[in-house]
Design a protein around this motif. Structure first.
Motif, mmCIF file in Angstrom:
data_model
loop_
_atom_site.group_PDB
_atom_site.id
_atom_site.type_symbol
_atom_site.label_atom_id
_atom_site.label_comp_id
_atom_site.label_asym_id
_atom_site.label_seq_id
_atom_site.Cartn_x
_atom_site.Cartn_y
_atom_site.Cartn_z
ATOM 1 N N ASP A 33 4.309 2.933 -1.939
ATOM 2 C CA ASP A 33 3.800 4.304 -2.014
ATOM 3 C C ASP A 33 2.527 4.467 -1.176
ATOM 4 O O ASP A 33 2.362 5.464 -0.459
ATOM 5 C CB ASP A 33 3.505 4.669 -3.473
ATOM 6 N N HIS A 37 1.605 2.580 1.360
ATOM 7 C CA HIS A 37 1.992 2.401 2.764
ATOM 8 C C HIS A 37 2.586 3.678 3.330
ATOM 9 O O HIS A 37 2.303 4.063 4.470
ATOM 10 C CB HIS A 37 2.996 1.246 2.871
ATOM 11 N N ALA A 38 3.427 4.347 2.537
ATOM 12 C CA ALA A 38 4.042 5.596 2.992
ATOM 13 C C ALA A 38 3.000 6.682 3.214
ATOM 14 O O ALA A 38 3.127 7.519 4.121
ATOM 15 C CB ALA A 38 5.083 6.057 1.975
ATOM 16 N N LYS A 39 1.950 6.661 2.420
ATOM 17 C CA LYS A 39 0.903 7.685 2.511
ATOM 18 C C LYS A 39 -0.129 7.369 3.578
ATOM 19 O O LYS A 39 -0.546 8.245 4.348
ATOM 20 C CB LYS A 39 0.210 7.825 1.152
#
Length: 238
Positions: free
Chosen positions: A63, A65-67
């Motif tokens: 999460d 990393h995605a942000k």
């Protein structure tokens, strides 16, 4: 701005680590169950509510990393201690110590490597002098921290092909609020401990934070699989 993730980074030794990375210009994601002391860290800090022992696949890293994009440094700092000899530790207590100190770290190391195969990065695991030497009435804790040292070495060997380094830090006796509160009840014990430290003094949280930051930084670009004691020489001079 580089990104660091620090589990348990809002209190104790973790708080000093977060402050050190923030001072170096990092955006820091702090993963913890509560927001204790978080608000003093400022706008470069982000709180991620998570029980790492319950998140069996370290989805919080995906999460973040995605942000935020690639995570330059992962610091597996969160841990739990249990002061009991082996014959008094129940199966549930042993599972709890392993869940927090080992299984959660194992999962986060694996998730981090899978997310950063193309970008590289650095992992720093917080072990303990209990991973170097036996400690009285701490069988479960010593077992877990010894596992942390072994995990660190294995991840270092396996992940190097992806440009990912993995090292550990083993704090000794550090002058924290918790340590002072415990030893205030027994001043003679503090004197006894200090007498066994070659430098005759406890370390500071900043001593640990500086070592963690060094291992995560490019200054330690050729340091991999190491376990650095921050104990004033206690383990070798005992």
């Amino acid at each position: 701005m580089p990104v660091a993730v620090i589990t348990g980074g809002n209190k104790g030794l973790g708080l000093s680590q977060s402050q050190r990375f923030i001072a170096a210009g990092y955006e820091v994601y702090i993963v913890a169950r509560s927001r204790a002391d978080f608000d003093q860290l400022g706008p470069q800090a982000h709180f991620v509510a998570c029980d790492i022992a319950a998140d069996r696949e370290a989805t919080y890293l995906a999460d973040i990393h995605a942000k935020a994009g690639p995570i330059s440094a992962l610091v597996n700092n969160a841990g739990v201690h249990l002061k009991k000899p082996v014959w008094d530790v129940s199966p549930d207590e042993f599972d709890m110590v392993l869940d927090v100190n080992v299984r959660a770290m194992f999962a986060s190391c694996g998730r981090y490597v899978n997310l950063h195969r193309d970008t590289g990065g650095a992992i720093v695991n917080i072990a303990s002098m209990g991973g170097i030497m036996g400690l009285p009435s701490a069988a479960a804790y010593v077992t877990a921290k010894t596992a942390v040292v072994g995990l660190t070495r294995s991840v270092a060997v396996d992940a190097a092909q992806f440009g990912i380094r993995c090292n550990a830090v083993s704090p000794g006796f550090i002058d924290t609020d918790m340590t002072r509160a415990i030893l205030a009840k027994d001043p003679a014990r503090r004197d006894k401990i200090e007498g066994r430290i070659p430098g005759r003094k406890f370390g500071t949280p900043q001593d640990v934070a500086n070592t963690v930051y060094y291992l995560a930084s490019d200054q330690a670009a050729y340091v991999n699989g190491a376990n650095l004691p921050v104990d004033g020489g206690y383990a070798v001079g005992f």
